[in-house]
Design an enzyme around this catalytic site. Structure first.
Site, PDB file in Angstrom:
ATOM      1  N   HIS A  12       0.801  -1.240   0.000  1.00 29.08           N
ATOM      2  CA  HIS A  12       0.000   0.000   0.000  1.00 29.08           C
ATOM      3  C   HIS A  12       0.824   1.277   0.000  1.00 29.08           C
ATOM      4  CE1 HIS A  12       1.081  -0.112   4.206  1.00 29.08           C
ATOM      5  NE2 HIS A  12       0.644   1.118   4.329  1.00 29.08           N
ATOM      6  N   ARG A  13       2.144   1.169   0.179  1.00 28.78           N
ATOM      7  CA  ARG A  13       2.957   2.390   0.138  1.00 28.78           C
ATOM      8  C   ARG A  13       3.549   2.628  -1.241  1.00 28.78           C
ATOM      9  NH1 ARG A  13       6.392   2.699   5.748  1.00 28.78           N
ATOM     10  NH2 ARG A  13       4.824   3.869   6.902  1.00 28.78           N
ATOM     11  N   VAL A  16       1.319   1.623  -7.045  1.00 30.47           N
ATOM     12  CA  VAL A  16       0.017   1.010  -7.341  1.00 30.47           C
ATOM     13  C   VAL A  16      -0.822   0.838  -6.073  1.00 30.47           C
ATOM     14  CG1 VAL A  16      -1.112  -1.076  -8.221  1.00 30.47           C
ATOM     15  CG2 VAL A  16       0.885  -0.155  -9.396  1.00 30.47           C
ATOM     16  N   SER A 108       2.420  -7.303 -15.403  1.00 32.45           N
ATOM     17  CA  SER A 108       3.015  -6.190 -16.144  1.00 32.45           C
ATOM     18  C   SER A 108       2.998  -6.543 -17.628  1.00 32.45           C
ATOM     19  CB  SER A 108       4.448  -6.032 -15.678  1.00 32.45           C
ATOM     20  OG  SER A 108       5.204  -5.335 -16.639  1.00 32.45           O
ATOM     21  N   CYS A 110       5.310  -6.484 -19.585  1.00 32.37           N
ATOM     22  CA  CYS A 110       6.562  -7.115 -20.031  1.00 32.37           C
ATOM     23  C   CYS A 110       6.485  -8.646 -20.006  1.00 32.37           C
ATOM     24  CB  CYS A 110       7.752  -6.625 -19.226  1.00 32.37           C
ATOM     25  SG  CYS A 110       7.726  -7.211 -17.544  1.00 32.37           S
ATOM     26  N   TYR A 137      12.088 -10.703 -14.154  1.00 31.46           N
ATOM     27  CA  TYR A 137      10.858 -10.112 -13.600  1.00 31.46           C
ATOM     28  C   TYR A 137       9.622 -10.677 -14.316  1.00 31.46           C
ATOM     29  CZ  TYR A 137       7.526  -6.314 -12.544  1.00 31.46           C
ATOM     30  OH  TYR A 137       6.435  -5.594 -12.147  1.00 31.46           O
ATOM     31  N   LYS A 141       6.312 -12.779 -12.865  1.00 29.47           N
ATOM     32  CA  LYS A 141       4.929 -12.335 -13.058  1.00 29.47           C
ATOM     33  C   LYS A 141       4.093 -13.381 -13.812  1.00 29.47           C
ATOM     34  CE  LYS A 141       4.905  -8.445 -10.904  1.00 29.47           C
ATOM     35  NZ  LYS A 141       4.053  -8.313  -9.713  1.00 29.47           N
ATOM     36  N   PRO A 164      -1.030  -4.444 -16.307  1.00 31.32           N
ATOM     37  CA  PRO A 164      -0.977  -3.033 -16.687  1.00 31.32           C
ATOM     38  C   PRO A 164       0.202  -2.695 -17.589  1.00 31.32           C
ATOM     39  CG  PRO A 164      -0.395  -3.298 -14.360  1.00 31.32           C
ATOM     40  CD  PRO A 164      -0.604  -4.679 -14.931  1.00 31.32           C
ATOM     41  N   THR A 165       0.015  -1.671 -18.385  1.00 29.01           N
ATOM     42  CA  THR A 165       1.086  -1.130 -19.198  1.00 29.01           C
ATOM     43  C   THR A 165       2.020  -0.289 -18.312  1.00 29.01           C
ATOM     44  OG1 THR A 165       1.488   0.062 -21.230  1.00 29.01           O
ATOM     45  CG2 THR A 165      -0.212   0.974 -19.813  1.00 29.01           C
ATOM     46  N   ASN A 166       2.964   0.466 -18.882  1.00 24.75           N
ATOM     47  CA  ASN A 166       3.880   1.296 -18.068  1.00 24.75           C
ATOM     48  C   ASN A 166       3.068   2.328 -17.279  1.00 24.75           C
ATOM     49  OD1 ASN A 166       5.601  -0.070 -19.901  1.00 24.75           O
ATOM     50  ND2 ASN A 166       7.142   1.518 -19.660  1.00 24.75           N
ATOM     51  N   HIS A 180      11.582   4.150 -13.601  1.00 23.37           N
ATOM     52  CA  HIS A 180      11.104   4.027 -14.978  1.00 23.37           C
ATOM     53  C   HIS A 180      11.316   5.358 -15.708  1.00 23.37           C
ATOM     54  CE1 HIS A 180       8.850   0.633 -13.165  1.00 23.37           C
ATOM     55  NE2 HIS A 180       9.136   0.069 -14.319  1.00 23.37           N
ATOM     56  N   TRP A 203      18.011   8.375 -22.230  1.00 25.86           N
ATOM     57  CA  TRP A 203      18.637   7.090 -22.571  1.00 25.86           C
ATOM     58  C   TRP A 203      18.066   6.496 -23.863  1.00 25.86           C
ATOM     59  CZ3 TRP A 203      18.020   4.090 -17.272  1.00 25.86           C
ATOM     60  CH2 TRP A 203      18.798   4.736 -16.305  1.00 25.86           C
TER      61      TRP A 203
HETATM   62  O1  GFB Z   1      10.529   2.877 -18.327  1.00 28.92           O
HETATM   63  P1  GFB Z   1      11.690   2.021 -18.686  1.00 28.92           P
HETATM   64  O2  GFB Z   1      12.810   1.979 -17.716  1.00 28.92           O
HETATM   65  O3  GFB Z   1      11.240   0.557 -18.911  1.00 28.92           O
HETATM   66  O4  GFB Z   1      12.303   2.543 -20.076  1.00 28.92           O
HETATM   67  P2  GFB Z   1      10.743  -0.453 -20.056  1.00 28.92           P
HETATM   68  C1  GFB Z   1      11.518   2.797 -21.214  1.00 28.92           C
HETATM   69  C2  GFB Z   1      12.357   3.411 -22.316  1.00 28.92           C
HETATM   70  O5  GFB Z   1      12.762   4.732 -21.930  1.00 28.92           O
HETATM   71  C3  GFB Z   1      13.660   2.666 -22.620  1.00 28.92           C
HETATM   72  C4  GFB Z   1      14.128   4.923 -22.151  1.00 28.92           C
HETATM   73  O6  GFB Z   1      13.860   2.661 -24.017  1.00 28.92           O
HETATM   74  C5  GFB Z   1      14.724   3.525 -21.940  1.00 28.92           C
HETATM   75  O7  GFB Z   1      16.003   3.419 -22.519  1.00 28.92           O
HETATM   76  N1  GFB Z   1      14.665   5.966 -21.246  1.00 28.92           N
HETATM   77  C6  GFB Z   1      15.117   7.181 -21.647  1.00 28.92           C
HETATM   78  C7  GFB Z   1      14.842   5.886 -19.916  1.00 28.92           C
HETATM   79  N2  GFB Z   1      15.606   7.876 -20.624  1.00 28.92           N
HETATM   80  C8  GFB Z   1      15.444   7.100 -19.526  1.00 28.92           C
HETATM   81  C9  GFB Z   1      15.769   7.293 -18.147  1.00 28.92           C
HETATM   82  O8  GFB Z   1      16.321   8.300 -17.725  1.00 28.92           O
HETATM   83  N3  GFB Z   1      15.417   6.266 -17.301  1.00 28.92           N
HETATM   84  C10 GFB Z   1      14.795   5.122 -17.738  1.00 28.92           C
HETATM   85  N4  GFB Z   1      14.457   4.182 -16.846  1.00 28.92           N
HETATM   86  N5  GFB Z   1      14.520   4.916 -19.038  1.00 28.92           N
HETATM   87  C11 GFB Z   1      10.268  -1.818 -17.934  1.00 28.92           C
HETATM   88  C12 GFB Z   1      10.636  -3.201 -17.473  1.00 28.92           C
HETATM   89  O9  GFB Z   1      10.718  -1.762 -19.233  1.00 28.92           O
HETATM   90  O10 GFB Z   1       8.889  -1.582 -17.950  1.00 28.92           O
HETATM   91  C13 GFB Z   1       9.861  -3.660 -16.313  1.00 28.92           C
HETATM   92  O11 GFB Z   1      12.029  -3.251 -17.252  1.00 28.92           O
HETATM   93  C14 GFB Z   1       8.401  -3.272 -16.353  1.00 28.92           C
HETATM   94  O12 GFB Z   1       9.956  -5.044 -16.284  1.00 28.92           O
HETATM   95  C15 GFB Z   1       8.177  -1.861 -16.814  1.00 28.92           C
HETATM   96  O13 GFB Z   1       7.678  -4.138 -17.177  1.00 28.92           O
HETATM   97  C16 GFB Z   1       6.725  -1.534 -17.014  1.00 28.92           C
HETATM   98  O14 GFB Z   1       9.399  -0.052 -20.559  1.00 28.92           O
HETATM   99  O15 GFB Z   1      11.763  -0.638 -21.115  1.00 28.92           O
END
Ligand code: GFB
Length: 310
Positions: A12-13, A16, A108, A110, A137, A141, A164-166, A180, A203
């Site tokens: 709960h913290r 989601v 998720s 993924c 991960y 799931k 859920p999506t991102n 993320h 990135w």
């Molecule tokens: O959100 P994210 O870390 O996860 O990255 P995924 C999404 C995209 O954003 C990737 C880019 O192509 C990253 O390279 N990106 C750009 C960045 N700048 C940044 C930044 O500063 N930080 C991060 N984190 N990304 C995750 C999965 O995948 O999604 C988990 O690893 C989970 O398992 C989650 O399912 C919902 O969408 O690639």
């Protein structure tokens, strides 16, 4: 769920779990149980067994998980697979032992194959190889949703799963290494604006596509599912629309009011090229996300400022 039903929200913290509690309270549910990590370690089998025996919840939202962005998922695979398997095994099995009426397991997007046809339908699960950056991960799931299906098949339980999506929103993780993309970009643009930095580094190539759901919309879907969804097969939860990381960076830049340049660091991984969820299932039942991406980012940024998160 009756308004006075005993509902346990695990996690709960977190992003989601805290949104689920907000949604339940707003809808008048008045018997919600929560435990902090200190009060109950969900990895501890004995402690979880004791908790379920004593509390006997009627409904369980399983929102406790070890989560993170693309870098955390690829660096800490052992922690991601071990902790998630332990937590979900403990919660699902003890729910069964203690006669929980209904459990909702959270996965998720993924879980789906890396090169899945788009938009992704629920039945594409296990039809191809997983994305390497988050396979540990994803396997945890997938195991969780299979456990729900298996308990339903053998024991006649009613355990449902949402994929859920991102996600993003209030109570997200803003740590630059483990977060993320959306909270990471809020942080980067905010700090660059404050310090007057000439560039912000994003990135990857910026070309991959992602779908983003405001977490309060997810919570609304989860309460809806607990009340209306009884399929053995999991349901996708998203908006049905995606954008490139470059387009996302432009929106965050605009919301924050940063005026410098964006540069792309292609030494960082892109991850899966696209993962747009097919939303026919929940849309067909009358549920739809309400918050536009720009509004959701504004609300999240306002919360960050009000609570001095950055
Ligand atoms: O959100 P994210 O870390 O996860 O990255 P995924 C999404 C995209 O954003 C990737 C880019 O192509 C990253 O390279 N990106 C750009 C960045 N700048 C940044 C930044 O500063 N930080 C991060 N984190 N990304 C995750 C999965 O995948 O999604 C988990 O690893 C989970 O398992 C989650 O399912 C919902 O969408 O690639």
């Amino acid at each position: 769920m009756e308004k006075n039903a005993k509902i346990y929200v695990a996690g709960h913290r977190g992003l989601v779990g805290s949104a689920i509690v907000r949604a339940l309270q707003a809808q008048g549910y008045n018997n919600i149980i929560t435990k902090t990590h200190k009060e109950l370690d969900l990895i501890d089998q004995k402690a979880v067994a004791e908790f379920f025996k004593t509390e006997k919840p009627e409904y369980v939202f399983q929102a406790a998980a070890k989560v993170g962005g693309i870098l955390a998922n690829s660096r800490y695979k052992a922690e991601f697979i071990y902790q998630n398997l332990q937590i979900q095994n403990n919660i699902i099995h003890n729910s069964y032992l203690n006669g929980v009426k209904k459990l909702l397991f959270l996965g998720s997007s993924c879980i789906y194959p890396k090169l899945c046809p788009q938009p992704i339908k629920e039945e594409y699960l296990l039809s191809g190889y997983l994305e390497e950056t988050n396979d540990a991960y994803a396997i945890a799931k997938i195991t969780g949703l299979m456990m729900c299906r298996s308990y339903n098949a053998q024991y006649g339980t009613n355990y449902i799963s949402a994929m859920p999506t991102n996600l993003y929103g209030i109570n997200d993780n803003f740590n630059p290494e483990t977060s993320h993309v959306l909270p990471a970009l809020i942080r980067k643009f905010h700090e660059a604006k404050v310090s007057g930095a000439p560039t912000v580094t994003v990135w990857g190539t910026g070309k991959v596509l992602r779908e983003f759901l405001f977490v309060d919309d997810l919570a609304d879907a989860l309460v809806f599912m607990m009340n209306n969804y009884n399929d053995n097969i999991h349901a996708n939860v998203g908006t049905g629309e995606d954008i490139s990381i470059a387009q996302l960076a432009d929106i965050v830049k605009k919301v924050i009011g940063y005026e410098g340049q964006i540069v792309y660091d292609s030494s960082k991984p892109d991850g899966t090229p696209r993962k747009l969820l097919d939303m026919s299932k929940l849309h067909g039942m009358g549920w739809k996300a309400k918050t536009s991406l720009e509004d959701g980012i504004r609300k999240t940024y306002q919360w960050v400022l009000d609570n001095k998160i950055l």
